[in-house]
Design an enzyme around this catalytic site. Structure first.
Site, mmCIF file in Angstrom:
data_model
loop_
_atom_site.group_PDB
_atom_site.id
_atom_site.type_symbol
_atom_site.label_atom_id
_atom_site.label_comp_id
_atom_site.label_asym_id
_atom_site.label_seq_id
_atom_site.Cartn_x
_atom_site.Cartn_y
_atom_site.Cartn_z
ATOM 1 N N SER A 165 0.844 -1.194 0.000
ATOM 2 C CA SER A 165 0.000 0.000 0.000
ATOM 3 C C SER A 165 0.877 1.240 0.000
ATOM 4 O O SER A 165 1.998 1.223 0.535
ATOM 5 C CB SER A 165 -0.893 0.009 1.245
ATOM 6 O OG SER A 165 -1.486 1.278 1.451
ATOM 7 N N SER A 166 0.355 2.318 -0.562
ATOM 8 C CA SER A 166 1.105 3.570 -0.563
ATOM 9 C C SER A 166 1.226 4.181 0.825
ATOM 10 O O SER A 166 1.996 5.129 1.011
ATOM 11 C CB SER A 166 0.445 4.574 -1.517
ATOM 12 O OG SER A 166 -0.893 4.835 -1.129
ATOM 13 N N CYS A 167 0.517 3.635 1.816
ATOM 14 C CA CYS A 167 0.644 4.177 3.176
ATOM 15 C C CYS A 167 1.980 3.807 3.814
ATOM 16 O O CYS A 167 2.284 4.262 4.926
ATOM 17 C CB CYS A 167 -0.513 3.719 4.045
ATOM 18 S SG CYS A 167 -0.434 1.979 4.513
ATOM 19 N N TYR A 222 -0.880 -0.691 10.000
ATOM 20 C CA TYR A 222 -1.016 -1.341 8.692
ATOM 21 C C TYR A 222 0.238 -1.121 7.853
ATOM 22 O O TYR A 222 0.742 -2.053 7.210
ATOM 23 C CB TYR A 222 -2.241 -0.767 7.988
ATOM 24 C CG TYR A 222 -2.528 -1.357 6.630
ATOM 25 C CD1 TYR A 222 -3.030 -2.648 6.502
ATOM 26 C CD2 TYR A 222 -2.321 -0.614 5.474
ATOM 27 C CE1 TYR A 222 -3.311 -3.186 5.258
ATOM 28 C CE2 TYR A 222 -2.607 -1.151 4.217
ATOM 29 C CZ TYR A 222 -3.100 -2.435 4.118
ATOM 30 O OH TYR A 222 -3.374 -2.966 2.884
ATOM 31 N N LYS A 271 3.032 -3.846 6.132
ATOM 32 C CA LYS A 271 3.354 -3.887 4.707
ATOM 33 C C LYS A 271 4.849 -3.649 4.462
ATOM 34 O O LYS A 271 5.444 -4.240 3.553
ATOM 35 C CB LYS A 271 2.517 -2.858 3.949
ATOM 36 C CG LYS A 271 1.038 -3.202 3.920
ATOM 37 C CD LYS A 271 0.796 -4.550 3.270
ATOM 38 C CE LYS A 271 -0.659 -4.909 3.169
ATOM 39 N NZ LYS A 271 -0.879 -6.232 2.533
ATOM 40 N N HIS A 275 -12.836 2.526 3.098
ATOM 41 C CA HIS A 275 -11.977 3.621 2.677
ATOM 42 C C HIS A 275 -12.838 4.804 2.228
ATOM 43 O O HIS A 275 -14.063 4.712 2.129
ATOM 44 C CB HIS A 275 -11.051 3.167 1.552
ATOM 45 C CG HIS A 275 -9.990 2.212 2.007
ATOM 46 N ND1 HIS A 275 -10.036 0.860 1.741
ATOM 47 C CD2 HIS A 275 -8.847 2.411 2.721
ATOM 48 C CE1 HIS A 275 -8.974 0.270 2.261
ATOM 49 N NE2 HIS A 275 -8.237 1.186 2.862
#
Length: 324
Positions: A117-119, A146, A150, A189
């Protein structure tokens, strides 16, 4: 960067396990692989194979011996879910990805694509965000658990490549939406949450909708079918240690997105913003130049993608809402 000519395209007849094949991303990957001729796709519902159960995961891999794995399974959610349940978001995701990757290593899975994920990037990373921004600053606190899971997944993929020489890769998608999304009001989301909110307001003839935050953060959105297409491209041509961004490279404010959702849904009332609620990261748009150099670009515009998602939602709203 260009496609690596030494990388053989995936064998469409090889046994291929799609972890999370009933979710938003996994189901899109399944459809895309199926449409491209993959004839031996495997997937298991979470009720039949809990990926958090290490013994069952190892048993499944030893019985089925997949050659390729698309690791799209994860516990996911929006700001509220991440902020209120960090233990589950860290523990569940660590167990899911570690169990799958360890079992895949046990049977020497040839190609594995791990979806993050881009987070994973710092809250205030320079925009657009390049892959080398990873671990250069503090994470956004509302989804830190999260993100940490990742990041650990990326590290495990890289470790397997170094120690065992297997051609495993990691892709970091931006915010994903599309048919099959989670529309739960507390766990979804931002985009599906907005669709549900404006749809319910339209049906109730409400004169206003109140959204979280200020509406000023900027976000990038990619349709799940575009992500699936990018994943197939990466499976066929990409073989690098570094993770690679997957997105559109363009962004909009949440306020602009809300206005577009209202228009697509057909809501004509007012939109208000509750600034006491968190905004999250101020801006998050990915640098997708490495992916573009591999010959891939998205094909589904945001309005078209929203229209198809709303159309799917409205075909059976009770079923769509129950998915949350």
């Amino acid at each position: 960067m260009t496609a690596d000519p030494s990388v053989d395209a995936a064998d469409r007849s090889a046994p291929t396990f799609v972890a999370g094949h009933r979710g938003l991303v996994g189901s899109a990957i399944w459809r895309r692989l199926q449409s491209d001729g993959f004839s031996d796709l495997r997937g298991e519902a979470s009720a039949d194979l809990d990926l958090r159960d290490r013994d069952r995961v190892f048993d499944y891999f030893r019985r089925t011996s997949p050659r390729y794995v698309m690791l799209a399974a994860a516990r996911v959610g929006g700001i509220a879910a991440n902020a209120s349940r960090p233990v589950e978001f860290l523990s569940d995701n660590l167990r899911i990805q570690t169990n799958v990757m360890d079992a895949a290593l046990d049977v020497r899975v040839e190609r594995l694509l791990f979806l993050g994920s881009s987070c994973i990037y710092p809250r205030l990373a320079p925009q657009p965000i390049r892959e080398d921004s990873l671990m250069t600053g503090p994470l956004e606190s509302t989804n830190e658990a999260y993100a940490l899971a990742k990041i650990a997944g990326i590290g495990l993929v890289q470790a397997v490549r170094r120690q065992h020489g297997l051609r495993w890769i990691s892709a970091m998608p931006t915010n994903i939406y599309g048919p099959g999304d989670n529309f739960d009001p507390t766990g979804s989301h931002v985009l599906p949450a907005l669709i549900r909110r404006y749809w319910e307001a339209r049906n109730a003839d409400a004169d206003r909708v109140v959204n979280w935050g200020t509406g000023s953060p900027r976000r990038e959105f990619l349709h799940s079918d575009d992500l699936a297409d990018a994943c197939l491209r990466l499976l066929d041509v990409y073989d690098e240690d570094s993770h690679i961004n997957v997105g559109t490279g363009t962004d909009s404010t949440i306020r602009e997105i809300a206005d577009l959702v209202a228009e697509v849904v057909g809501y004509r009332g007012a939109s208000e913003w509750d600034s006491s609620r968190p905004d999250g990261t101020p801006r998050k748009v990915l640098d997708v130049s490495r992916l573009a150099a591999l010959g891939w670009s998205p094909s589904i515009g945001l309005r078209d993608g929203l229209e198809s998602t709303v159309e799917w939602f409205e075909q059976d709203p009770s079923c769509a809402l129950a998915r949350g």
